[in-house]
Design an enzyme around this catalytic site. Structure first.
Site, mmCIF file in Angstrom:
data_model
loop_
_atom_site.group_PDB
_atom_site.id
_atom_site.type_symbol
_atom_site.label_atom_id
_atom_site.label_comp_id
_atom_site.label_asym_id
_atom_site.label_seq_id
_atom_site.Cartn_x
_atom_site.Cartn_y
_atom_site.Cartn_z
ATOM 1 N N LYS A 80 31.172 -16.552 35.752
ATOM 2 C CA LYS A 80 30.352 -16.232 34.575
ATOM 3 C C LYS A 80 28.928 -16.665 34.929
ATOM 4 C CE LYS A 80 30.226 -16.633 29.549
ATOM 5 N NZ LYS A 80 28.863 -17.065 29.263
ATOM 6 N N ARG A 100 20.818 -6.653 26.294
ATOM 7 C CA ARG A 100 22.067 -6.654 25.525
ATOM 8 C C ARG A 100 21.896 -5.982 24.157
ATOM 9 N NH1 ARG A 100 25.837 -11.757 24.624
ATOM 10 N NH2 ARG A 100 26.792 -11.092 22.710
ATOM 11 N N GLU A 143 24.543 -8.826 34.985
ATOM 12 C CA GLU A 143 23.755 -9.971 34.520
ATOM 13 C C GLU A 143 22.564 -10.113 35.459
ATOM 14 O OE1 GLU A 143 25.013 -11.521 31.847
ATOM 15 O OE2 GLU A 143 24.294 -13.586 31.856
ATOM 16 N N ARG A 200 34.229 -7.209 20.765
ATOM 17 C CA ARG A 200 34.516 -8.558 21.232
ATOM 18 C C ARG A 200 36.031 -8.671 21.246
ATOM 19 N NH1 ARG A 200 31.269 -12.627 21.795
ATOM 20 N NH2 ARG A 200 29.523 -11.795 20.623
ATOM 21 N N LYS A 234 36.038 -15.566 28.019
ATOM 22 C CA LYS A 234 35.251 -16.583 28.723
ATOM 23 C C LYS A 234 36.022 -17.870 28.587
ATOM 24 C CE LYS A 234 32.386 -16.452 24.657
ATOM 25 N NZ LYS A 234 31.185 -16.384 23.966
HETATM 26 P P1 AMP Z 1 28.694 -15.257 25.754
HETATM 27 O O1 AMP Z 1 27.259 -14.812 25.789
HETATM 28 O O2 AMP Z 1 28.876 -16.723 25.864
HETATM 29 O O3 AMP Z 1 29.458 -14.584 24.616
HETATM 30 O O4 AMP Z 1 29.397 -14.714 27.076
HETATM 31 C C1 AMP Z 1 29.430 -13.359 27.383
HETATM 32 C C2 AMP Z 1 28.266 -13.031 28.276
HETATM 33 O O5 AMP Z 1 28.442 -13.590 29.560
HETATM 34 C C3 AMP Z 1 28.140 -11.548 28.571
HETATM 35 O O6 AMP Z 1 27.502 -10.860 27.523
HETATM 36 C C4 AMP Z 1 27.311 -11.548 29.840
HETATM 37 O O7 AMP Z 1 25.921 -11.550 29.509
HETATM 38 C C5 AMP Z 1 27.629 -12.885 30.486
HETATM 39 N N1 AMP Z 1 28.343 -12.764 31.777
HETATM 40 C C6 AMP Z 1 28.070 -13.507 32.867
HETATM 41 N N2 AMP Z 1 28.884 -13.192 33.883
HETATM 42 C C7 AMP Z 1 29.711 -12.212 33.439
HETATM 43 C C8 AMP Z 1 30.778 -11.480 34.034
HETATM 44 N N3 AMP Z 1 31.176 -11.694 35.291
HETATM 45 N N4 AMP Z 1 31.394 -10.537 33.265
HETATM 46 C C9 AMP Z 1 31.012 -10.320 31.978
HETATM 47 N N5 AMP Z 1 30.016 -10.992 31.374
HETATM 48 C C10 AMP Z 1 29.362 -11.930 32.090
#
Ligand code: AMP
Length: 548
Positions: A252, A272, A301, A411, A417
């Site tokens: 991530k 985004r 990303e 979502r 995650k």
């Molecule tokens: P969050 O912002 O905490 O909801 O986590 C999701 C976000 O992680 C996504 O919207 C991406 O911007 C980011 N992200 C980073 N690495 C990845 C990955 N390998 N696959 C998908 N999302 C990722």
């Protein structure tokens, strides 16, 4: 449709509270929209432009207050409007509290003439959005004043809210989707898919009405028009392996989301929120032009790297917002792409292809900058990938269902995650197993126990994960003197050494004598400072299990 009719219908909808009644009223609005269908499908959500279009009216509240003040008469200033807003809390209510229509002026020629129509409002606001350059603020005020000057009190209410994109009548995207379904008798899944690929409620409504289900089926992604990003929810390795038997694991990355569109000539990049950020990220544009040969829509990303370590994502976001001196910003903070998904490649829409296929396709069209996706059911491998991601300064790991399709805007449960561990436990090592092959001379798997109220050690899991070869050698040296019995590869160890372990969950389980088992346990370190008496008790373990 006259704007007065739209305002009246919006007023009726605002009074409704049951979702079904609101859907019915919007269905009726769309069914009677005639030529205004596209516009009304957007206006009813307080939108002027399709979601994919980053054009905005770019009307700040002050400009709107100035236009309202001018239409309200000579004795009213923009400050008076603002004061009234502070009192009333709603720009719509403020606009409708004045009497408009008496003012003359260049843009007021329409006053007293024919009623304002929905199409006229849309045309005028479109012209306003495209007003640029010196004097554009005045022109925008003129246009808005001209519109307000022709409104009744109810029209003024909804015009003001529309202009500031806050309709507040309880109509969301789902309402309009259901209303399109009902008004034109097309399946909801078909409408949903069409909305996902086109990101345009107006167009989907028109195609549903004029071309029906088969017309909607033909809508495709268009390179250059952003789609909503697929989103993730928090989850555990345990959840992922239970649901899918294996999981696609990726780092991530700590950065900011981008969607890159390339039509073999031009690159456009969206954030985004689907705002265009192409000009702010020249190195990503260059990278795409150099490394991609076919038309594509790529999800990924953008990270800011400094000496091989990612900088905090705020630095990346600062780059996104930068409008001037981009060249200087680029020297200060350089950004790089980590691509992880592919929605379209060389004429093929891939939204319904499984993740692994989309990722393979991504690797085949983009040379470099693609995330490593490991599909595995081995918790050791997963822990290793996570440890590497954290070592490299990133946030952890994503767990993805290898078979899942790409669902824009969702979502869902197909991207997780991994939640960071909440509490760690200090547990006593009461057994171990000798390793195999290269690791045959080291103890590899360690049995963990907690003491019950009678002072007996009860087992609750084994940890083999999160330990480097170097650490294995040290642990073997530390534990070997305490080996009490040995049978085959399995040894008993008298309680002396305490490990700190992370885990995702504690579950009831007949496998271990404690009646509980740690899920996804990982070795974090030796607690040299603790003796078995200071380690966590079984009572605490059970308390944690119950509080999950
Ligand atoms: P969050 O912002 O905490 O909801 O986590 C999701 C976000 O992680 C996504 O919207 C991406 O911007 C980011 N992200 C980073 N690495 C990845 C990955 N390998 N696959 C998908 N999302 C990722």
């Amino acid at each position: 449709m006259e704007f007065a009719e739209f305002a009246e219908r919006a007023g009726t909808i605002e009074e409704l509270s049951a979702d079904t009644d609101i859907i019915e009223a919007v269905t009726d609005l769309l069914a009677s929209a005639n030529d205004d269908l596209e516009v009304l499908a957007r206006f009813v959500q307080g939108r002027m432009f399709p979601a994919w279009d980053s054009t905005t009216l770019d009307i700040g509240p002050n400009l709107c207050y100035a236009a309202i003040a001018r239409a309200a008469g000579q004795n009213v200033s923009a400050n008076d409007v603002e004061d009234r807003l502070a009192e009333m809390g709603d720009i719509g209510a403020v606009a409708s509290s004045y009497e408009f229509g008496g003012q003359q002026g260049l843009a007021a020629f329409g006053a007293g003439r024919a009623e304002l129509t929905v199409a006229e409002v849309a045309d005028e606001l479109e012209a306003l959005a495209h007003t640029e350059g010196p004097g554009s603020q005045d022109t925008k005020i003129d246009i808005l004043f001209g519109l307000f000057n022709r409104t009744s009190s109810q029209e003024a209410l909804y015009l003001a809210r529309l202009v500031l994109s806050e309709m507040r009548i309880g109509v969301g995207e789902g309402t309009v989707r259901d209303a399109i379904t009902g008004a034109f008798d097309v399946p909801v899944e078909t409408v949903e898919r069409a909305l996902q690929v086109s990101n345009d409620y107006g167009r989907v409504a028109r195609v549903a009405r004029d071309e029906g289900e088969s017309g909607l089926d033909e809508l495709q992604l268009e390179v250059g028009r952003p789609v909503q990003a697929m989103l993730a929810q928090a989850g555990t390795v345990t959840d992922a392996l239970e649901d899918w038997n294996r999981a696609g694991i990726e780092w991530k990355f700590d950065g900011a989301r981008v969607q890159i569109h390339y039509d073999e000539d031009d690159v456009s990049i969206f954030s985004r929120n689907m705002e265009e950020v192409t000009d702010a990220l020249p190195e990503i544009v260059e990278y795409t032009e150099e490394n991609l040969d076919v038309s594509a829509i790529i999800d990924g990303e953008v990270v800011a790297m400094n000496d091989g370590e990612p900088l905090p994502f705020q630095e990346v976001l600062r780059r996104f917002r930068r409008k001037h001196d981009v060249a200087r910003a680029r020297e200060e903070v350089a950004v790089e792409l980590r691509a992880f998904d592919c929605l379209h490649a060389d004429g093929d829409d891939l939204l319904t292809a499984p993740l692994t296929e989309r990722h393979d396709r991504l690797q085949s069209i983009l040379s470099g900058g693609v995330s490593a996706l490991t599909v595995t059911d081995d918790t050791d491998d997963i822990a290793d990938i996570e440890a590497n991601a954290l070592d490299a300064g990133h946030e952890g790991i994503m767990l993805k269902n290898p078979d899942s399709t790409y669902s824009p805007g969702r979502r869902g449960k197909n991207w997780l995650k991994r939640k960071p561990d909440v509490e760690t436990l200090d547990l006593v090592v009461t057994g171990a197993e000798w390793g195999e092959g290269r690791r045959a001379s080291f103890l590899g798997t360690f049995l963990l126990s907690a003491r019950d109220e009678n002072g007996e050690f009860e087992t609750l899991g084994k940890v083999a994960t999160g330990i480097t070869d170097e650490a294995l050698a040290e642990l073997t040296e530390l534990l070997e003197p305490y080996i009490s019995t040995q049978s085959g590869q399995v040894v008993d160890i008298s309680p002396n050494v305490v490990f700190e372990v992370g885990y995702e969950e504690i579950q009831q389980s007949p496998t271990y004598s404690a009646g509980y088992a740690l899920r996804f346990p990982r070795f974090l370190g030796v607690r040299d400072d603790k003796s078995p008496d200071d380690a966590d008790s079984l009572e605490r373990v059970i308390r944690l299990a119950k509080s999950q």
